[in-house]
Each structure stands twice: as C-alpha cells, then as structure tokens.
Design a protein around this motif. Structure first.
Motif, short mmCIF file in Angstrom:
data_model
loop_
_atom_site.label_atom_id
_atom_site.label_comp_id
_atom_site.label_asym_id
_atom_site.label_seq_id
_atom_site.Cartn_x
_atom_site.Cartn_y
_atom_site.Cartn_z
N UNK A 34 0.83 -1.21 0.00
CA UNK A 34 0.00 0.00 0.00
C UNK A 34 0.86 1.25 0.00
N UNK A 35 1.91 1.25 0.80
CA UNK A 35 2.79 2.42 0.85
C UNK A 35 3.41 2.71 -0.51
N UNK A 36 3.86 1.64 -1.17
CA UNK A 36 4.46 1.85 -2.49
C UNK A 36 3.42 2.33 -3.50
N UNK A 37 2.23 1.74 -3.43
CA UNK A 37 1.17 2.17 -4.35
C UNK A 37 0.80 3.62 -4.09
N UNK A 38 0.71 3.98 -2.83
CA UNK A 38 0.39 5.37 -2.48
C UNK A 38 1.48 6.31 -2.97
N UNK A 39 2.73 5.89 -2.82
CA UNK A 39 3.82 6.73 -3.30
C UNK A 39 3.69 6.97 -4.80
N UNK A 40 3.33 5.93 -5.53
CA UNK A 40 3.17 6.10 -6.98
C UNK A 40 2.05 7.06 -7.30
N UNK A 41 0.92 6.91 -6.59
CA UNK A 41 -0.21 7.79 -6.87
C UNK A 41 0.13 9.24 -6.62
N UNK A 42 0.83 9.48 -5.54
CA UNK A 42 1.12 10.86 -5.15
C UNK A 42 2.43 11.36 -5.72
N UNK B 252 8.26 2.01 -17.73
CA UNK B 252 7.12 2.61 -18.43
C UNK B 252 5.77 2.06 -18.03
N UNK B 253 5.74 1.16 -17.07
CA UNK B 253 4.44 0.56 -16.73
C UNK B 253 3.64 1.40 -15.75
N UNK B 254 4.27 2.38 -15.15
CA UNK B 254 3.54 3.26 -14.25
C UNK B 254 2.90 2.51 -13.10
N UNK B 255 1.77 3.01 -12.65
CA UNK B 255 1.15 2.43 -11.46
C UNK B 255 0.44 1.12 -11.75
N UNK B 256 0.43 0.68 -13.00
CA UNK B 256 -0.19 -0.62 -13.28
C UNK B 256 0.57 -1.74 -12.58
N UNK B 257 1.85 -1.47 -12.20
CA UNK B 257 2.62 -2.51 -11.52
C UNK B 257 2.00 -2.92 -10.19
N UNK B 258 1.15 -2.05 -9.65
CA UNK B 258 0.57 -2.37 -8.34
C UNK B 258 -0.39 -3.55 -8.41
N UNK B 259 -0.68 -4.01 -9.61
CA UNK B 259 -1.56 -5.17 -9.74
C UNK B 259 -0.80 -6.48 -9.78
#
Lengths: 787, 264, 157
Positions: A394-402, A753-760
């Motif tokens: 979650x922390x990594x995903x949040x970092x990507x979003x923000x 280049x995958x951006x936040x899609x990696x969070x899946x």
C-alpha cells in the motif's frame, strides 16, 4: 558490525561476542542426532496410505491382501482408532465466530480419516511392518473404495453460490470471520480524503520445507506404562499435551524427547496425525514404531503457510499522511479448522497491520475460507509477514499515486520515538523503536545517491534496475512470557542448564551459554545446555521468536540466583560474611586475601555434590524488533529474470547476544522471504490435486540467489520489557525481505514505463510474469476506488 | 522400490542376451533418471542391467569429420575433456550445464539419449548436430532417433554404444532453467554447417524438435538479431505450471539469438 | 542377495545387500553412518551427498551394488582419527555456515570435491558447484564464505 568473518576473541565468551556455536562440532562431524538417526531394538516401520482425492467418502477398506504379507504387524483404519477411544485433535478457540455470530465449528480432525477425506494427502489408513519396504508393499496392497465427492479448490470457487461445502458447520465455506476497527468512521474518512488507493494483495501459499522431513520414533514401555516419543518438533510440552489429550492418557505417561531438529520454521510446532498413529501402534504392539516422512508427504500433509488474498486500501491527505486503513482479507485455510489456522490470519497477523506507521482509524476484516486442500499452520512469521507485506504494498502504491519518493512517504507516517510506548490501532503496545533513524541509516548505507548512476549503467548493459525500501516491525513472544529454567553446578566442573525452549538451528544453546558465562565467568565449555525432554521440565517451546528474550532472561536470572546461593554456602564454609565475598573467574574470594573457594568446590561440598536451582522468570511483554531493508534488483527485459544486486538492512533487535548468530538469522530468513517474492508457491488445480509436490516443481532458493548481504544491527534501542533488552530476531529477516524485493521489482517495471499498473502484480514474481508485464499484460487494478 | 535382480555384464553382447532373457529388464547407465523413477514407483523392472562394467564405452575420439563419444561417458567427463573442448566446445558447455555437479558425475550421454526426457539437454545437441547414434546393431540418424516424449527408435533390447557428432563450423547451446528442477524450461542448440544451419529445441514439452523457422532464417543470415524477429510456431510447444507456450516461444527466440552470439 | 565389497572412509567392508537398497540407506542403516541425510525423494536436495572415488554424488540416487569395489567418503571420514577437523569443517563453524546442520554433511562433501579440483574458486564457482545442495536455514552466503576460507587454509598448507 559488518558481515565479514567475525573476529573470535579467545577468552571472551560472554554475550555480545560472536562466539562459535557449541552446537556445531557434532553437526559438522556427522554426529547429529536427528530422529531418523535413532533406532531401538525391535523397531518397526509405520507408513501411511494417503487419499488421492480431495473430497471423498471412504466406503470400505479391504486389507486382506495387505494383512497377509509376511512382516505386516498391523493395519490401522480411522474406525480402529475411534473404536480404541482415540480422540480428535484440538479444535480452534471458541472465541472465533462465524459471520452469523455463532462460535466457529470445525470438522472433527482425526489422526486417520474415518468417514470422509477432505484433502489430497489426508491419511486414510496406516500400516506397521517389520521394515519400511514391507510396510510400503502392504500399503500399496490396500484396496480403498472411495465415493468421490465434489471438491472446491481456490477462494473464488469456494465462495461461489452453490459451491460444495467442505463442512456444514461453515456455511458458504466461511469457517470464521474477525473484524477490527470502526468501519463507519473509516468509510467517512475515505469519502472525504483527497486521495485513496486500492489494490489487491496476494500472500501466496507456501511450503515451509525444512530440509529434515518430519519423523517420529514412538516407544511404549509396558513395564512403566510410559510412552516415549522422539520427535522433530519445536514445542515438546505442547505436543506432549496434545498427544495425551488425543490418546486419552495422563500427561505424565508420555515423555517427548527432541534431539537435533533439521529446521522447523513453525511447521513443527503442532502435533501431527502420524505421531498419534505411531504412539497408538507402539502401545498396541508393544514395540517401537518409527515413521519418517518423505518429501512428497511433507508437501501434501505438513502445514502450509500464508495463503491470503486481500483487498487493501488507504486514504491519504495531500502530503502523503495515511488517514485510514481498510483491509478485507480472505484466508484460504484449507480443509480443517485448527487453533493456529485461525489464530494466525484472524488474530496474530492483524496485530501488526499498521506496522511502524502512525495510523489510527482502521477497518480490518478477515474471513477464514475452507477449501479441500491441506490445512494452514505456522510458517516463519506466522501472520506478520502477510500483514507487513500488505501495508508495504500500500505504501508503495500510495507513493506512486502521489508521485512521492517511497522512502519519503514512509518517513511521513513513521511513529516517532517520542510516541513510545505506542498503542497501535489493534491494541498492541510497542515498547520502543527508532524507526526513522533506521530508515536514515539504511538509506545512507545503501548509497541511495548512487542509484541514478547504477540505473544508467544497467541501462547501457541492456538491463532494467529498480530499488525498494521497506520499514517494518514485528510482534514476537507468542504471548507466553514466563520461562522455567533449572541450573545444576556439579562437582565435576560443569554447569548444566535446562530450558524447555527448543533448538532447531537458531543457535539458542550457544546464546544461553554465553548468558551463563556472563554470570558464572567460566570457560564456555563448562556450560551444557539441555533441551528437548519433557521429563526434565515443561514450557511453551520455541516459536514466534520468543526463546532468547524469555528463556534467556530466565537463564540470566537463574544464574544470578545460583551464584547467590553458592555465595552463601561459600561464606558458611569460609566463616565469613557473604557480603565479603567477591565472585570472579569461577571463584569466591575475600578481597585482598588468599581466602576463597571455587564454585565447583562449593558444589562438591553439597549433599549431592551439586548445587541445583529451579527458577521462573517472567518478562513484561512481547518484543517488537524492527528494521529498514533496502534492495536493488536488475531485470533482464528479454526474459524477465530478476537478479538481486544489492541488499542492505539496518535492524533493531535490541541488545545482541551473539552478532554472528543474529546476522545468520536475518540473512537466512531473508532468503526465505526472497523465495516468496520470486519463486515459491504451493499450487493446487481446480479439483484439489497438488501440482507442486516435490522440489522438481516447488522452486526453492539456491546458492547464489544473493551474493552478499550488508546487515547492520542497531543496538541503541534495547527492549524495555525484558531484563536482557533483547528483541526476538528469528523471523524478522523473512518479514522484511519479501516486501523489499517486490518493491524493487515493481520500481524497475514502473521505470520501464508501466507506471502504477505494476501495483496489480502478485507474487511470486516469476520471470514469465515480469516478461508479460513488460509486454503490457498485467492483471487489472481494482476499479473505481483509487483517486 | 520393488526388488530386482542386478547384473553387471562384461560385454555389450552379454548385456543384450540378458535384455532378451529376463522378463522385464531395464538398462541402467548413470541411473539419474531410472532410479528416481523407480523410487517413485513409476518403474518396477524385474532386472537391472548395469552397463558400467563394460569396457570401451567411455572413450572420446575425434577424426576430421566427427567427434565420437562413448555412450557411458558421464556429463562430467564430457565437460572436462580436452578433446571435446577442442572439437566441439558447445557440447562441453552443454554437458557442464546439465543438472548439478553430483548429477553430472553419474549421468551419461547414452542414458540421456535413450531416456529422451522432453526437458533433457543432450537430445537438442544430437538433433541439431545431426548426430549418429551407434548401437550394438546399427547406426541411427538423430532425425530418426527421437520419436516423442520418452520415445526413441531403439528396440527394447538395443544398447547405444557410441554417439558420433559431426563437427560444425560453429555451434552453441543456451538453456533457460525451470526454476525448481533446473531442467530446461527451453533449451536451444544451434549448429552451422557448410550445408546449412540446424536448430533443435528441447523443453518445449512435446519432445525435442527442429525449428524450421530458425533454421531457414539462420541459414541465410547467421546473426543473433534475426532470431528475435521470428514468430516461433507454438504448435510443438506445451504449457505447464512453469511456463506458457507463448513464453516458451519467446524464450526460444531469445536463446537462439544468444546462442548464435556466443557460438564457437 | 548380491554381496558387495566397499571401502568406506578407508576401511573395507563386505556385506550382503538387496539389489534395491540405496547407497544412502546402506550407509545409514547397515553401517550406522547416520551423518549422511535424506531430505527429498527426487534427487534435488543433496543432503545425501558423499564422495565415490573422490567424486561427489547423491547417495540417494545410487544403489549399494553400484558402489561395489569403490571407495566411499562420508562426512564421518572428514574428521581425523585424533578428532582433528578438516579445514572445511572448521571453516563452516568459523563462518557460521550451518544452522540446523541437516544439509551440512552434504555441503561439506560437495565442497571437498570442488576444492580438490579447484583450489582457488571464486564465489560464482562455489555457488555453481553447490547448485545440487539445498539449504533452508542459512541463505547460503556463509556457506560460500566457509568454502572460500577453507580453500585459503588448504592452499596455505
């Protein structure tokens, strides 16, 4: 300290030194005593017939051919055990509730299934014979008539409407559900929050796979009517008690003896069906019975670990502060409901859901889902790796979003030292921790500044590079804080200390000996640590990284008490006041005189030529070891293969008794965590058949998976709740490694280049998964809930 | 495992006689495939005929045309042989990558070829080099030898004595490990001869096969780049727990490119 | 039953064995040499590694009859008759290259074979040589270090 070979300071064997282990001389010379190394006169062989089906009714068993084979001594069925009064395994704690509020209901768990089998590998019958070969031939000659029943495998299948039920007492295949926090409050916060992030997180099922398979040697002595069980087991007393209950025997009639254990990792904390059968058969036949698992049996029927799927969400403010945490977890607990298969995912794991972060509003729920596969149990970390992995994803995903630095978003949320003692949202109180300091140290040691240069070097070599960071803590102690220790100082010059904690490779005997040397001030070879015998004493055993801070504290205290008792005796003998005697180097002396008496001489003067003391010590609470792990990986984009290039960690395990052993626990544990991140997975097909039943298909880490670890121990924050200041280390490395390696891989793919899609992406991050991701093929993220 | 009678004949002829005279015999060379199968109950022969007592089955020789390796030569010996290194370094490198050190100490070339495990390495070498499998009674061309998963052209009592590998202009084997077993998830052996290029693929799941697309492309242009632009036909590939056909097909191109780049 | 004559750690033993008896079982059960361990059933883990005529092999994948006339070295033979330790045994202790000790005999026998052939192996070579030996406890780094340290000690002698 660093990780080059430790300097052994000869003559300095007390705590704080990297003393060579006293366990080692026997092990490096092949003189270990593992269960299968032992035998007894007249020993017989036990072999189990296991179900080839995931769900079936046992219609009949024809043992006529098997029974007739020369050398066959007994064929045992589930009904035979029921008729003999052998009971069921302990069920789960009744405070766990079903979704409808009723107490959890569990299918009766017997050593051998009698009416139906619920997972491939469940025992259906047993054979005892003169030799393993005869036993196996007889097993193969057993004819079992099964009526195959519909089986469910996988969470989605189990929760589908009209799914076949594993157990009528678990409607909808949900055995129990636990919830924590304030869902309404958390919903309000999510609705108002500037940012929310939602991801799915899978903690895949794992096979603990210690290199020594389970084994038991059961030996019933008709004269004394006592059963001696030689086991490969971490908790001799608990296992003895469970066996006594199941067999309907008074506890005193069973003695559990444990010699060397070839790895436990939690898998060997509980009693197992094979032990019940071996015990019962030994009593029936009046002969020793030995059972040794083969590796396939371990994959089929030893407990598995982890096995969760979660929808995890955080609400954040614009600066990256977490405002609320919401997690809904489905735990695939398999076909049986056991004390640990509920407690680990529904209770213990959730305790560290907020980890090192200052997060108060939580909404956490976990459902225990039953399927027709093997039961869950403890595996290194037992609940905490799962929870830490979730919050770190979650922390990594949040970092990507923000668009924030992952280290920075963690920093913003870390609990500050001034907040200690800190009561977390799950009601757990951390005594100490300087989380931001560890983060700073780890970032510095890992040469964060140099990353861009290394990134470019990798790029020029045609490889991707990524870095990961994780800050985390864990709960240790198993909530059992008292330990009993006995000390015997003998005239022959040895100090024998008994503890009911159990060695399985983690070096506690050496650590205890060092603690004893601190007090007794004698060479370490004068100290003998005795474990593994319920006749010598009872205790909880080893698990949850508890041994050193509980039993170690008891060893120190008992040693001190022994010195005081000895001082009194010496004073009497020398006709001086006890207060006039100093103790040093094994000797009581009156300062400035040559009047004195050696410790062992004091012992010699006692009625039984020894000083014996029994002592109980209770520590004040769990310990909360914590760390910051940082990792860089390279990925070959053409194949998806990941190489771990750099791994740095700074770990707070409080005071360190033996740095070499502690670093060994951290690094060895880390490789297990890396196994989860990159390659390990227990896989069942849709009908409940196990596809990963050997090392040919279950991918174990091998030499070279990590070339070098940089592992630092920060001892500035001793534990405040035990006299040693020690925090349990056994599981910490595993807990940190899984998220940090995943973090690094996802970072590399994001940069590609995958951006936040990696969070899946989900573990294990196999090369194929990574390659497919680079082709643009990734799972979908949860829809709608992220902004 | 079931018990059996164990024989160690001194000659190939004696071995053949035993094969014919016993009820359900199996030859054992290194035992690296047979013994695990017997331990798991997949094979229960009445008799084991051990070839290790027969002299002359482990020689390595070369002439102008070919490298000749005795069927009982272990992978360890092949990987360290100066003769193999000089004549066909790709074969030595392949042997060095089989299994692990302990397996290489016992496993044999003849055993590997006769077993024809769909993820074994030697079949790729034999097929790509157009080897000649010499038995006690005939020579079988590699193109005719491999007939499917665990299936070969060998008669039930036929014994491989030697394998002759034509010496190519350039060759190399590249293997991608199945992460658990370290068998070939895929393995690609490329060999360039005067008359053209041969490429054999193992690990695909259906047995070793020659890859026509790579052979054609590399015959006209022996270069790594061409390998990855090709679409590899997935018809001869299968998927399993460890890889899809698509990933296998992709890896074949990658490994072929790397093999060509590293060839000697 | 076949009769075998095998040299074990320098001493010749003669026994009758069943053809199907594995070498590891012969060592453990018939000769009481329980230092060699069994950790799997698919010849992966290497806990059973011994040296046959100096070469490291997995004794779980060899029949006792196949060892007839050969010389076998097990972990027990690494210790000197006076109890002195081989540099590998010493280095494993000094470098904390073992925790539970179950894989250790196999690791030491594999390493002993390696060092006889490569007296100065680098880390990559050691890692490669140990691909057939699984360890669940140590994470391997200290094992590789132990082999490197032992190699240096042996070169000095």
């Amino acid at each position: 300290m660093n990780t080059s070979p430790p300097e052994i300071e000869h003559g300095r064997f007390g705590s704080g030194q990297s003393v060579r282990r006293i366990e080692d001389p026997a092990l490096v010379t092949g003189q270990g005593r593992f269960v299968d190394d032992c035998t007894e006169p007249g020993c017989t062989s036990l072999v189990l017939l296991r179900s080839p089906m995931a769900h079936a009714r046992i219609v009949s068993i024809d043992a006529s051919t098997a029974r007739a084979l020369p050398g066959v001594l007994a064929i045992v069925t589930g009904q035979d055990l029921i008729d003999a009064g052998v009971g069921t395994f302990p069920g789960p704690a009744p405070h766990f509730k079903r979704p409808d509020g009723e107490p959890v209901s569990a299918p009766p768990r017997r050593a051998i299934a009698s009416d139906c089998v619920r997972f491939v590998g469940e025992a259906v019958a047993a054979v005892v014979a003169e030799t393993p070969e005869v036993a196996r031939a007889a097993r193969d000659a057993l004819l079992v008539d099964f009526e195959e029943l519909p089986a469910v495998s996988g969470l989605d299948a189990a929760l589908a409407p009209d799914a076949p039920l594993v157990w009528p007492g678990a409607p909808g295949n949900i055995a129990a559900r636990s919830s924590y926090g304030d869902p309404a409050e958390v919903s309000r916060i999510f609705a108002r929050a500037p940012h929310t992030v939602a991801i799915d997180v899978v903690n895949q099922r794992l096979a603990p796979s210690p290199m020594e398979p389970r084994a038991v040697l059961a030996s019933f002595d008709a004269t004394s009517e006592r059963l001696t069980m030689r086991l490969s087991n971490q908790m001799p007393s608990n296992t003895r008690n469970a066996l006594a209950q199941i067999l309907g025997l008074p506890k005193e009639r069973i003695r559990v003896v444990v010699g060397d254990v070839g790895g436990g990792f939690g898998m060997k904390t509980n009693a197992y069906p094979e032990e019940v059968v071996a015990a019962w058969a030994s009593m029936r036949l009046g002969r020793p019975v030995k059972w040794v698992a083969d590796r396939t049996e371990e994959f089929l029927a030893a407990v598995h670990g982890r096995s969760l799927r979660s929808r995890a969400e955080v609400a954040l403010d614009a600066t990256g502060r977490v405002l609320a945490l919401r997690i809904d977890t489905l735990a695939d607990i398999g076909a049986h409901v056991t004390p640990s298969s509920l407690a680990i995912p529904l209770l213990i794991g959730p305790w560290v859901s907020t980890s090192v972060y200052d997060i108060a509003p939580v909404d956490i729920s976990i459902s225990a889902v039953m399927t027709h596969i093997a039961p869950l149990g403890a595996y290194r970390g037992a609940g905490r790796p799962e929870s830490i992995y979730i919050i770190e994803r979650l922390m990594d995903a949040a970092a990507r979003r923000l668009a924030m630095d992952p280290a920075e978003i963690r920093r913003r949320n870390l609990i500050a030292p001034a907040q200690m003692p800190y009561r977390n949202a799950m009601g757990q109180t951390y005594d100490s921790g300087r989380f931001e300091s560890l983060l700073d140290q780890a970032l510095a040691r890992s040469d964060r500044q140099g990353f861009d240069r290394r990134l470019e070097q990798s790029r020029r070599a045609g490889r991707l590079r990524g870095r990961g960071v994780t800050t985390f803590l864990e709960w240790t102690g198993a909530n059992v804080f008292e330990e009993r220790v006995t000390v015997k100082v003998s005239a022959d010059g040895f100090i024998e200390i008994f503890t009911a904690t159990q060695a399985m490779g983690q070096g506690i005997a050496t650590s205890y000996a060092q603690l004893a040397v601190d007090i007794f001030d004698v060479p370490i070879d004068r100290v003998r640590i005795i474990q593994g015998d319920t006749d010598r004493g009872e205790g909880f055993g080893s698990g949850g990284s508890r041994s050193l801070f509980t039993a170690g504290s008891a060893v120190r205290e008992a040693s001190r008490q022994t010195i005081e008792v000895a001082r009194g005796h010496a004073a009497d003998a020398l006709e001086v006041a006890a207060g006039d005697l100093q103790y040093r180097g094994g000797r009581f002396e009156v300062a400035g005189t040559d009047l004195g008496m050696g410790l062992f001489e004091v012992a010699a003067r006692q009625p039984e030529s020894n000083l014996f003391l029994e002592s109980r010590t209770k520590v004040d609470g769990p310990s909360w070891p914590n760390g910051c792990h940082v990792c860089e990986v390279e990925i070959d984009p053409l194949t998806g293969v990941v190489v771990i290039d750099r791994y740095h960690s700074v770990n707070d395990v409080g005071r360190v008794i033996n740095p070499m052993i502690v670093v060994g626990q951290l690094d060895g544990g880390a490789v297990q965590g890396i196994g989860q991140a990159l390659c390990e997975q227990v896989v069942y097909d849709g009908s409940g058949q196990l596809l990963t039943a050997s090392f040919l298909d279950y991918a174990m880490p091998r030499a070279g998976i990590v070339r070098r670890f940089d592992t630092q121990l920060d001892q500035t924050t001793p534990c405040l709740t035990n006299p040693l200041g020690v925090k349990g280390v056994g599981e910490l490395g595993t807990i940190g490694a899984t998220p940090v390696v995943v973090s690094a891989v996802l970072d590399a793919l994001e940069r590609a280049g995958l951006g936040h899609r990696v969070d899946a992406l989900q573990m294990p991050l196999t090369s194929e998964k990574i390659w497919l991701a680079l082709q643009g093929e990734l799972p979908a993220l949860p829809s709608g809930a992220t902004r | 495992m079931n018990n059996f009678d164990f024989h160690r004949p001194a000659t190939v002829q004696d071995a053949c006689v035993l094969m014919r005279q016993t009820s359900d015999p199996r030859l054992i060379a290194g035992g690296m495939s047979l013994l695990p199968a017997m331990k798991l109950g997949f094979s229960a022969p009445s008799d084991l005929i051990d070839l290790s007592g027969i002299e002359g089955l482990s020689d390595i020789e070369r002439d102008d045309r070919a490298l000749h390796v005795g069927a009982m030569t272990t992978h360890r010996v092949v990987s360290r042989s100066a003769v193999v290194r000089a004549a066909l370094p790709a074969l030595a490198d392949l042997a060095e990558g089989i299994g692990d050190r302990q397996v290489r100490a016992r496993g044999t070339m003849g055993g590997s070829l006769a077993n024809n495990d769909p993820a074994a390495c030697y079949p790729a070498a034999a097929l790509a080099l157009g080897a000649s499998i010499v038995t006690d009674r005939r020579e079988i061309a590699a193109d005719d030898f491999f007939q499917g998963i665990y299936q070969t052209a060998l008669a039930s009592d036929e014994i491989i004595t030697r394998v002759s590998f034509p010496i190519p202009q350039a060759a190399r084997y590249m293997k991608f490990h199945q992460p658990a077993s370290h068998y070939a998830l895929v393995g690609v052996f490329v060999a360039r001869f005067n008359h053209g290029v041969r490429v054999a693929v193992t690990g695909g799941g259906n047995g070793v096969f020659r890859c026509a697309a790579l052979e054609q492309a590399l015959s006209s242009n022996w270069s790594p780049d061409i390998c990855q632009t090709l679409a590899i036909d997935t018809a001869q590939l299968s998927s399993d727990l460890h890889a899809s056909t698509r990933y296998r097909a992709h890896l074949i191109g990658v490994l072929a490119a790397r093999a060509v780049a590293a060839s000697a | 039953m076949p009769r075998v004559s095998i040299n074990i750690n320098g001493r010749t033993v003669e026994r009758e064995v069943e053809a199907r008896q594995l070498l590891v079982d012969f060592l453990r059960s018939d000769l009481g040499l329980t230092g060699t361990h069994v950790g799997c059933d698919t010849s992966q883990c290497g806990a059973c590694t011994v040296r046959v005529d100096g070469v490291a092999v997995k004794s779980c994948t060899m029949l006792a009859v196949q060892a007839d006339g050969r010389a076998i070295a097990t972990i027990e033979g690494m210790t000197g008759p006076d109890g002195s330790l081989h540099p590998l045994q010493q280095a494993f202790m000094d470098c904390h290259g073992l925790q539970c000790g179950y894989c250790t005999p196999g690791m030491i026998m594999s390493s002993a074979c390696l060092l006889e052939e490569e007296p100065a192996p680098d880390d990559a070579t050691i890692e490669q040589a140990l691909q057939g030996n699984l360890c669940r406890c140590t994470g391997y780094v200290n094992i590789v270090e132990a082999v490197r340290v032992a190699a240096a000690t042996m070169r000095e002698r």
